[in-house]
Design a protein around this motif. Structure first.
Motif, PDB file in Angstrom:
ATOM      1  N   TYR A 116       0.839  -1.199   0.000  1.00  0.00           N
ATOM      2  CA  TYR A 116       0.000   0.000   0.000  1.00  0.00           C
ATOM      3  C   TYR A 116       0.877   1.253   0.000  1.00  0.00           C
ATOM      4  N   ILE A 117       1.900   1.253   0.827  1.00  0.00           N
ATOM      5  CA  ILE A 117       2.789   2.422   0.905  1.00  0.00           C
ATOM      6  C   ILE A 117       3.413   2.695  -0.458  1.00  0.00           C
ATOM      7  N   LEU A 118       3.932   1.654  -1.099  1.00  0.00           N
ATOM      8  CA  LEU A 118       4.535   1.829  -2.421  1.00  0.00           C
ATOM      9  C   LEU A 118       3.516   2.372  -3.416  1.00  0.00           C
ATOM     10  N   ALA A 119       2.322   1.839  -3.409  1.00  0.00           N
ATOM     11  CA  ALA A 119       1.281   2.258  -4.352  1.00  0.00           C
ATOM     12  C   ALA A 119       0.852   3.707  -4.146  1.00  0.00           C
ATOM     13  N   THR A 120       1.102   4.264  -2.956  1.00  0.00           N
ATOM     14  CA  THR A 120       0.664   5.636  -2.677  1.00  0.00           C
ATOM     15  C   THR A 120       1.768   6.675  -2.881  1.00  0.00           C
ATOM     16  N   TYR A 121       2.918   6.256  -3.380  1.00  0.00           N
ATOM     17  CA  TYR A 121       3.947   7.215  -3.801  1.00  0.00           C
ATOM     18  C   TYR A 121       3.582   7.763  -5.182  1.00  0.00           C
ATOM     19  N   SER A 122       4.068   8.969  -5.486  1.00  0.00           N
ATOM     20  CA  SER A 122       3.890   9.510  -6.836  1.00  0.00           C
ATOM     21  C   SER A 122       4.637   8.616  -7.822  1.00  0.00           C
ATOM     22  N   ARG A 123       4.229   8.665  -9.073  1.00  0.00           N
ATOM     23  CA  ARG A 123       4.868   7.844 -10.106  1.00  0.00           C
ATOM     24  C   ARG A 123       6.385   8.014 -10.093  1.00  0.00           C
ATOM     25  N   GLU A 124       6.825   9.266 -10.021  1.00  0.00           N
ATOM     26  CA  GLU A 124       8.263   9.558 -10.045  1.00  0.00           C
ATOM     27  C   GLU A 124       8.998   8.863  -8.904  1.00  0.00           C
ATOM     28  N   LYS A 125       8.484   8.954  -7.703  1.00  0.00           N
ATOM     29  CA  LYS A 125       9.132   8.356  -6.535  1.00  0.00           C
ATOM     30  C   LYS A 125       8.960   6.841  -6.512  1.00  0.00           C
TER      31      LYS A 125
END
Length: 153
Positions: free
Chosen positions: A46-55
């Motif tokens: 979930y944490i990974l999925a909620t980063y901006s595309r760039e990050k």
């Protein structure tokens, strides 16, 4: 059960549906709160999925898990929230040491979803020394030694 994010709402009415069902967050503050809850329960997907595309392109769930391996999240306070920024204090322990992460996070909208983009750490971020008789950071009204200090042992 009250939500981990300290909203004073039930988990199943707050961060639970966001983490468990992938429901989009309505605003930047709720995304930040849900990310805290995700760290608390180890939902690195979930944490990974909620980063901006760039990050997100620079990270993996394994990276996130490794960076949080020895961290136990204790308490969250939202200091200020705007449309696309949230200032918060997240208390944590690493081993028997107490720490504070004080950050102002910036969020962006991508494809109609809020995403975490960057964060600026405040000067008080880092290791914290609290006296045994100081009031606990969690706001319980108890002395630190009778409250969250017991979680550091």
């Amino acid at each position: 059960m009250l939500c981990y994010c300290n909203s004073q709402r039930e988990y199943k009415q707050c961060c639970g549906p966001l983490l468990d069902d992938g429901i989009a967050t309505p605003n930047a503050e709720q995304l930040m709160r849900s990310r805290y809850s995700a760290y608390k329960v180890g939902r690195f997907d979930y944490i990974l999925a909620t980063y901006s595309r760039e990050k997100r392109s620079q990270l993996t769930t394994q990276d996130l898990q490794a960076s949080a391996a020895n961290t136990h999240w204790l308490h969250l306070d939202v200091c200020h929230a705007d449309i696309d920024t949230v200032e918060f204090k997240a208390w944590f322990s690493e081993g028997k040491k107490l720490g504070l992460m004080h950050e102002t996070s910036s969020f962006v909208q991508e494809d109609g979803h809020w995403r975490y983009h960057t964060g600026e750490m405040h000067n008080d971020t880092g290791s914290v020394k609290m006296g045994r008789n100081d009031p606990c950071f969690c706001g319980s009204g108890k002395k630190h030694k009778q409250c969250c200090m017991t979680k550091l042992r």
